[in-house]
Design an enzyme around this catalytic site. Sequence first.
Site, short mmCIF file in Angstrom:
data_model
loop_
_atom_site.label_atom_id
_atom_site.label_comp_id
_atom_site.label_asym_id
_atom_site.label_seq_id
_atom_site.Cartn_x
_atom_site.Cartn_y
_atom_site.Cartn_z
N MET A 1 35.26 104.84 86.72
CA MET A 1 33.80 104.75 86.88
C MET A 1 33.32 105.57 88.08
SD MET A 1 31.36 101.38 87.11
CE MET A 1 31.94 100.69 85.57
N ARG B 1 13.23 121.30 62.55
CA ARG B 1 12.99 120.27 63.56
C ARG B 1 11.48 120.06 63.65
NH1 ARG B 1 15.65 121.23 69.44
NH2 ARG B 1 13.83 122.56 69.59
N LYS C 1 12.00 122.52 81.09
CA LYS C 1 11.96 121.15 80.57
C LYS C 1 13.12 120.35 81.15
CE LYS C 1 14.64 122.31 76.45
NZ LYS C 1 14.50 123.11 75.22
N TYR D 1 44.05 104.02 84.90
CA TYR D 1 44.09 103.06 83.80
C TYR D 1 44.93 103.57 82.63
CZ TYR D 1 40.15 100.66 86.01
OH TYR D 1 39.34 99.98 86.88
#
Length: 374
Positions: free
Chosen positions: A314, A134, A36, A266
């Site tokens: 990023m 579930r 999956k 940063y």
Amino acid sequence: MGVPYNRLVARIDLDRIAHNYAMLRRFGDNPAPVVKADAYGHGLFPVAKTLALAGAKTLCVGSVEEASALCGAYGGRVVALLGPLDMADARAVVDDDLVPMVYRFDQLDMLAEAAREGGAPVRLALKFDTGMGRLGFRPADAPALVGRLRGDPRLQLEIVASHLATADEPDNAAYVARQAGVFKDICAVFAAAGFVFERTLGNSAAMLAHEECRLDMQRPGIALYGANPFAGTALADVGKELLPAMAVSTIIAHVHDLAAGESVSYGCTFTADAPMRVAIAVAGYADCYSRSLSRRAEMVVRGRRARVLGRVCMQLTAIDVTDIPDVVPGDAAWLLGGDGPSPVTPEELAAWWGTITYEVFCLLGLNRREYAGG
Ligand SMILES: *Cc1c(COP(=O)(O)O)cnc(C)c1O
């Protein structure tokens, strides 16, 4: 394909998946590998082909859509774990002869209607909730299901299934045993009614460590990709032969020296207390290298470990290469795996990240992939 315009490459070694499959075969008959979510980020089609060649007769995917995509390329049986979610799914189940997990009575109605329209019966895997809380019918639904299936030849019972909540927690073995007991009682109801079907309960961890859960079919996922579900526990040894199949690299864009008192990235969260050398790897949270790896993770450069300095950005991450000679722009930096004596393991990366190996594979596998072996 993959995260656009970046330099990360997830390198998938299909021979290692075949090795892990062969290793798991020693723990139980008839594994139906779970592929999956694009084979946990390793790529549905190449992984399915490798497992088919290794002998897998059934593969488990997530959605019906994923099952339909796979069935043209794979000759074996395809189980859709998420089951039919609407009438379009139910029709695809009939058209592509898929085996859906079914856990609601109205799904049986949808499938019976699709079977009527399509003029072909549906093969079913009935899923029961034995303690996962579930998806699943309740154990008490079994007699009503017997009645429903007996009265409708379009619905053919093929598999009875449940899923374990604590198979990878050695301290919670009693819960596994309780689920296994409930499951066997459910199976007995169908057997007593004369149905012939396969029973499937265990995932990777159950296959490796819970004898009572090794029934007619096993559903290993994570172990096939080489992560040890028992890493860091008393049972770690059972998975020690598993080999991680994914390694992830990028390149270094820049190398510079830092004087004592200078900082990187940063927020200036890292400041050098002595002169050091920093390399900037082209990987960041936009490439699924999580910002939570800031100041925690390590990469491998030239066969040696380099720790992450300051915050992951990023598309860039600073690493400490003070003790690694001759690092230059263009060198490889390995976020997962790597050359040398201590590749970054999936378990280590998951721990730095604050998550599990499953999420590491699914996310890093969204990057461009290259294949070896198979
Ligand atoms: C994902 C999944 C598995 C595989 O579990 P692993 O822990 O990866 O071995 C098995 N069964 C079901 C129902 C699943 O959703």
